[in-house]
Design an enzyme around this catalytic site. Structure first.
Site, PDB file in Angstrom:
ATOM      1  N   ASP A 404       0.823  -1.221   0.000  1.00 58.48           N
ATOM      2  CA  ASP A 404       0.000   0.000   0.000  1.00 58.48           C
ATOM      3  C   ASP A 404       0.850   1.260   0.000  1.00 58.48           C
ATOM      4  O   ASP A 404       0.427   2.295  -0.518  1.00 58.48           O
ATOM      5  CB  ASP A 404      -1.043   0.006   1.127  1.00 58.48           C
ATOM      6  CG  ASP A 404      -0.469  -0.256   2.492  1.00 58.48           C
ATOM      7  OD1 ASP A 404       0.759  -0.345   2.624  1.00 58.48           O
ATOM      8  OD2 ASP A 404      -1.260  -0.383   3.446  1.00 58.48           O
TER       9      ASP A 404
HETATM   10  C1  LAN Z   1       3.250  -1.483  10.231  1.00 57.99           C
HETATM   11  C2  LAN Z   1       3.439  -0.084   9.820  1.00 57.99           C
HETATM   12  C3  LAN Z   1       2.898   0.267   8.482  1.00 57.99           C
HETATM   13  C4  LAN Z   1       1.670  -0.561   8.129  1.00 57.99           C
HETATM   14  C5  LAN Z   1       0.809   0.024   6.989  1.00 57.99           C
HETATM   15  C6  LAN Z   1       1.607   0.357   5.741  1.00 57.99           C
HETATM   16  C7  LAN Z   1       0.159   1.316   7.468  1.00 57.99           C
HETATM   17  C8  LAN Z   1      -0.308  -0.963   6.668  1.00 57.99           C
HETATM   18  O1  LAN Z   1      -1.197  -0.418   5.736  1.00 57.99           O
HETATM   19  C9  LAN Z   1       0.224  -2.314   6.328  1.00 57.99           C
HETATM   20  C10 LAN Z   1       0.984  -2.895   7.518  1.00 57.99           C
HETATM   21  C11 LAN Z   1       2.153  -2.002   7.999  1.00 57.99           C
HETATM   22  C12 LAN Z   1       3.294  -2.200   7.031  1.00 57.99           C
HETATM   23  C13 LAN Z   1       2.652  -2.407   9.373  1.00 57.99           C
HETATM   24  C14 LAN Z   1       2.596  -3.834   9.769  1.00 57.99           C
HETATM   25  C15 LAN Z   1       2.947  -4.161  11.227  1.00 57.99           C
HETATM   26  C16 LAN Z   1       4.082  -3.297  11.758  1.00 57.99           C
HETATM   27  C17 LAN Z   1       5.285  -3.511  10.899  1.00 57.99           C
HETATM   28  C18 LAN Z   1       3.591  -1.836  11.658  1.00 57.99           C
HETATM   29  C19 LAN Z   1       2.325  -1.556  12.443  1.00 57.99           C
HETATM   30  C20 LAN Z   1       4.706  -1.103  12.373  1.00 57.99           C
HETATM   31  C21 LAN Z   1       5.119  -2.041  13.526  1.00 57.99           C
HETATM   32  C22 LAN Z   1       4.482  -3.426  13.242  1.00 57.99           C
HETATM   33  C23 LAN Z   1       5.440  -4.583  13.651  1.00 57.99           C
HETATM   34  C24 LAN Z   1       4.809  -5.915  13.350  1.00 57.99           C
HETATM   35  C25 LAN Z   1       5.787  -4.454  15.133  1.00 57.99           C
HETATM   36  C26 LAN Z   1       6.573  -5.585  15.716  1.00 57.99           C
HETATM   37  C27 LAN Z   1       5.667  -6.624  16.265  1.00 57.99           C
HETATM   38  C28 LAN Z   1       5.481  -7.859  15.731  1.00 57.99           C
HETATM   39  C29 LAN Z   1       4.254  -8.604  16.070  1.00 57.99           C
HETATM   40  C30 LAN Z   1       6.471  -8.519  14.828  1.00 57.99           C
END
Ligand code: LAN
Length: 665
Positions: A404
Site C-alpha cells: 500500500d
Molecule cells: C506497520 C506499519 C505500516 C503498516 C501500513 C503500511 C500502514 C499498513 O497499511 C500495512 C501494515 C504495515 C506495514 C505495518 C505492519 C505491522 C508493523 C510492521 C507496523 C504496524 C509497524 C510495527 C508493526 C510490527 C509488526 C511491530 C513488531 C511486532 C510484531 C508482532 C512482529
C-alpha cells in the site's frame, strides 16, 4: 427553517470550512521538514523500550542520565492506575509481558526497588501471578537477562531454517515480520545466549519471583500464561509441534545446531545489510543487536555499526517521555497522505494553488527520493520478493517496499507528474505497476509486504499469545484498496500497456467479500471500522462501483448509524481486539474524517449528516491550524495500538476538501 436561513447557514459553513483549510495548509507547511516529509511520534507498543533497555544494559551502553530520566518519565506516564503497564500505552488492562519487562527496565535504568512506582508494579505482578505467566516474547527477553530459564520456554529451533524450502513449516513462508523476529530468536535460543550473572540480576530474580526462583520446575511453565496475555491461546496443533520440538532439542545434534545457527546468522547479517542496519522492524532491530553482542569479538563490528540506529531512528522524545518507536519512522506514508489531502483542498477551490505549491514541491521531492531503485541481492535465496519501483513505509534507507505504500507513493508520483523536477523516471513508474501486479494474491487481494506464501492454517502455530494473525501475510482490505486505486491510475497513465482489468476486477471482488453483514469493513492497521470502510469504499469506487451499488449503500448506511449526536465518530481502540464496534469516549478527528470522506465519496444523500461532521471538524481545529492529539489510532495484529501522530493534521484537510468540492457544486 426558512429557505433564506438555510442558505445563510450553508454559507456560514462553507466560509468556516474555507477558513479551516486555509489555516490547516500553512500549519502543514510549518510542520514539514526540509526534506519534504512530516516527522511524527510512532510510539505506542510497550514492549519495545524495555527490550532496548535490556540490550543497552547488557552491552553497557545505557544512555546518558538526562535521556534515562526521560525514559523513566515515559514509564511513569503510561503506568496504569492499578500499577501495571499495558501491551500498549493506552491499553485498558495490564499485561504480564509488558509489566514485567518495564519493571526490569526501570530497575536496569537505576530505579531502586522501593520506588513507589515499582512497589505498585510488583504488587500487580504478584497479584496476577508472576513472570511465569508473561507472554512468550516476554519470557524470551527475560531468558537473555538470566531472569527466566531457557528450559521454561518452548524451543525456537534454528534447524527450521535448514528445512527444504518447500516444507510447509519453512520460515520463508511466514509473514516477513514474524520471520524476522523468530530468526534472531532462533540464533539466541540455539546458543542459549544469556547475560553473565550480576548482583542486580540476583536482586531482580528475588523481587520478581518472591524468593522462589531456585525452586521453579521450569519445564512445567512453558505454557503458563496470565489471563491478560492470552489473546490467542495456544492451539492443540501448536502444543503437538512444541512437544516435538522439545524432544528434538534433547537430541545430541551439535554439528547440526552449529550449521543451523550459522544459517540464521547469515540471514541476520543479510537483513542488517539490506536495511542499512535499520532492520525491518523494532523487534529484530533489538534482537539482531543481541545476536551480535553475544557473538563476542566476531560480532563487535556489526554491533558497533548497527548501534547508531537506536538514537537516530528508533528512540523518540515525545510529549509523554522518551520511547522506542514501532518503526524507524512513518514518513513516506505520511507524506503520501498529506499530498493527497492538500490536493483535495486545492481542487475544492478553497485553497489557492500557490499557497500549497511549496509544500507539494518539497513533498514530491521526498516521494521521488525515497522510491526503491533496485532489488536486494539474490532475493530468492533470502526469501525476498523483488523491490525495484516500490515505496517503503518510512524511507529508502529502510528499504523494504510495501504494497500500500507503493500504491500511495505511485498515486502521488503520477498526480504530481509534470509539476516539479527532476521527476520520477517513467520507467520506475512502470516498475511500480509491475511490482504491484506481482504482489496480487490468489484470492484477488493484496497483503502487506509479500504475496501470501503459507496457508491460513499456519495461524494455529502462532506462538506469540498476545498477537493475532502474525503467521502469514494475508490479504487486507486496506492494501487491496490502495493497490486498486493505484492500478486504476496506472490504466490512465499507461493506456493499453499493462493487463490491468482482470487484476482490478479480482481486487474489487476481494473487497466485496470482506463486507460484514452490517455493511462495515474491518480495518487491520488503524481503528477500525471507519478506517476499513473508508478504504473499501475508495477501492470499490476506483474500480468503477456506482453510488447505488448495494455494497456502497450498505457501507454508507453503516456509517450513518454510528454518527454521534455532535456530528463526529468515535471508535475505541478495543474495536480491533474485540473485532466489533466499540464506541469511543469522545469524537475522534481522524475517524470522523474517514467517515465524512466515505459519505462524500459514497454519494450519501443525507446532506445534513455530512454538514454536521464538517462543522464538528472545523470546531475542533486549534487556532494555529492544527488539531489536538487524540487517542492512539493505529493498530497491528489486532491487539497493539500505535501512534499515527500526523493523521490528525491531514485527514481532516482531505475530508473537508472533499466535502467542500461537493458543497460548492
Ligand atoms: C506497520 C506499519 C505500516 C503498516 C501500513 C503500511 C500502514 C499498513 O497499511 C500495512 C501494515 C504495515 C506495514 C505495518 C505492519 C505491522 C508493523 C510492521 C507496523 C504496524 C509497524 C510495527 C508493526 C510490527 C509488526 C511491530 C513488531 C511486532 C510484531 C508482532 C512482529
Amino acid at each position: 427553517m426558512t429557505t433564506a436561513r438555510k442558505l445563510d447557514t450553508a454559507h456560514a459553513l462553507l466560509d468556516s470550512v474555507d477558513a479551516t483549510l486555509n489555516r490547516a495548509i500553512p500549519n502543514l507547511g510549518r510542520l514539514q521538514l526540509e526534506r519534504g516529509s512530516w516527522p511524527g511520534d510512532y510510539g505506542g507498543p510497550m514492549f519495545l523500550l524495555p527490550m532496548f533497555v535490556a540490550l543497552a544494559w547488557v552491552t553497557k551502553r545505557l544512555p546518558p542520565p538526562p535521556r534515562v530520566a526521560r525514559m523513566l518519565i515515559y514509564f511513569t506516564s503510561v503506568q496504569r492506575p492499578d500499577g501495571s503497564i499495558g501491551l500498549h500505552a493506552e491499553a485498558t488492562e495490564g499485561s504480564m509481558f509488558t509489566t514485567t519487562l518495564s519493571y526490569v527496565a526501570m530497575r536496569l535504568l537505576g530505579v531502586g526497588r522501593d520506588d513507589a512506582r515499582l512497589v505498585r508494579m510488583r504488587a500487580w505482578i504478584h497479584a496476577n501471578g508472576s513472570p511465569l505467566g508473561a507472554a512468550s516474547w516476554g519470557k524470551f527477553t527475560l531468558c537473555l537477562l538470566g531472569l527466566y530459564d531457557w528450559k521454561g520456554i518452548h524451543p525456537v529451533l534454528p534447524e527450521l531454517w535448514l528445512l527444504p524450502k518447500d516444507a510447509p513449516l519453512h520460515p520463508g513462508r511466514l509473514w516477513c515480520h514474524c520471520r524476522q523476529v523468530y530468526l534472531p530468536m532462533a540464533w539466541l535460543y540455539g546458543m542459549k545466549s544469556t547475560a553473565p550473572d550480576a548482583p542486580l540480576l540476583r536482586e531482580l530474580r528475588d523481587e520478581l519471583y518472591q524468593g522462589t526462583y531456585g525452586s521453579i520446575t521450569w519445564e512445567q511453565h512453558r505454557d503458563t500464561v496470565a489471563k491478560a496475555d492470552d489473546y490467542r491461546p495456544s492451539k492443540l496443533a501448536l502444543k503437538g509441534v512444541n512437544t516435538g520440538q522439545g524432544l528434538f532439542e534433547k537430541l545430541p545434534l551439535k554439528p547440526l545446531r552449529q550449521k543451523a545457527v550459522d544459517e540464521c546468522l547469515h540471514h541476520i547479517r543479510y537483513e542488517d545489510s539490506v536495511t542499512n542496519d535499520i532492520d525491518i522492524g523494532p523487534v529484530n532491530a533489538v534482537l539482531n543487536m543481541f545476536v551480535h553482542h553475544f557473538r563476542g569479538a566476531q560480532g563487535a563490528a556489526d554491533l558497533e555499526r548497527g548501534w547508531y540506529k537506536f538514537d537516530r531512528y528508533y528512540l523518540w522524545d515525545g510529549h509523554d517521555g522518551l520511547k522506542m518507536q514501532g518503526y524507524n519512522n512513518s514518513e513516506l506514508w505520511d507524506t503520501a497522505f498529506a499530498v493527497q489531502a492538500i490536493e483535495a483542498a486545492v481542487d475544492s477551490g478553497a485553497v489557492q494553488a500557490s499557497a500549497a505549491e511549496p509544500v507539494l514541491a518539497k513533498a514530491y521531492t521526498f516521494i521521488r527520493d525515497n522510491q526503491i531503485l533496485s532489488d536486494v541481492p539474490e532475493p530468492e535465496k533470502h526469501y525476498r520478493h523483488p523491490c525495484k519501483g516500490g515505496w517503503p513505509f518510512s524511507d529508502r534507507a529502510h528499504g523494504w517496499p510495501i504494497t500500500d505504500c507503493t500504491s500511495e507513493g505511485f498515486k502521488c508520483a503520477v498526480d504530481l507528474e509534470g509539476r516539479f523536477s527532476p521527476e520520477v523516471p517513467v520507467d520506475l513508474l512502470r516498475d511500480s505497476v509491475r511490482l504491484l501486479l506481482s504482489w496480487q494474491n490468489e484470492d484477488g487481494g493484496w497483503a502487506t509486504y509479500e504475496k501470501q506464501r503459507g496457508g491460513a492454517w499456519l495461524e494455529q502455530f502462532n506462538p506469540s499469545q498476545v498477537f493475532g494473525d502474525i503467521m502469514v501475510d494475508y490479504s487486507y482490505v486496506e492494501c487491496t484498496s490502495a493497490a486498486l486505486q493505484a492500478l486504476v491510475k496506472a490504466k490512465q497513465r499507461f493506456p493499453g500497456e499493462f493487463e490491468l482489468d482482470a487484476a482490478i476486477a479480482r481486487g474489487a471482488a476481494f473487497i466485496r467479500g470482506q463486507q460484514r453483514p452490517d455493511g462495515s469493513f474491518e480495518g487491520s492497521w488503524a481503528v477500525c471500522f471507519t478506517y476499513g470502510t473508508w478504504f473499501a469504499v475508495a477501492g470499490l469506487k476506483a474500480a468503477g462501483a456506482s453510488n447505488d451499488d448495494p455494497a456502497i449503500r450498505r457501507a454508507v448506511a453503516f456509517l450513518l448509524s454510528k454518527q454521534r449526536p455532535d456530528g463526529s465518530w468515535s471508535e475505541h481502540g478495543n474495536s480491533c481486539r474485540d473485532r466489533r464496534w466499540v464506541e469511543g469516549e469522545a469524537g475522534h478527528v481522524a475517524q470522523t474524517s474517514w467517515a465524512l470522506s466515505t459519505l462524500v465519496r459514497g454519494g450519501c444523500d443525507v446532506r445534513q449528516a455530512m454538514d454536521r461532521a464538517a462543522e464538528w471538524l472545523c470546531r475542533r481545529q486549534e487556532s494555529d491550524g492544527s488539531w489536538a492529539r487524540e487517542p492512539l489510532v493505529g493498530v497491528f495484529n489486532r491487539t497493539c495500538l500505535i501512534a499515527y501522530d500526523n493523521y490528525r493534521h491531514y485527514f481532516p484537510v482531505w475530508a473537508l476538501g472533499e466535502w467542500r468540492a461537493l458543497a460548492s457544486r
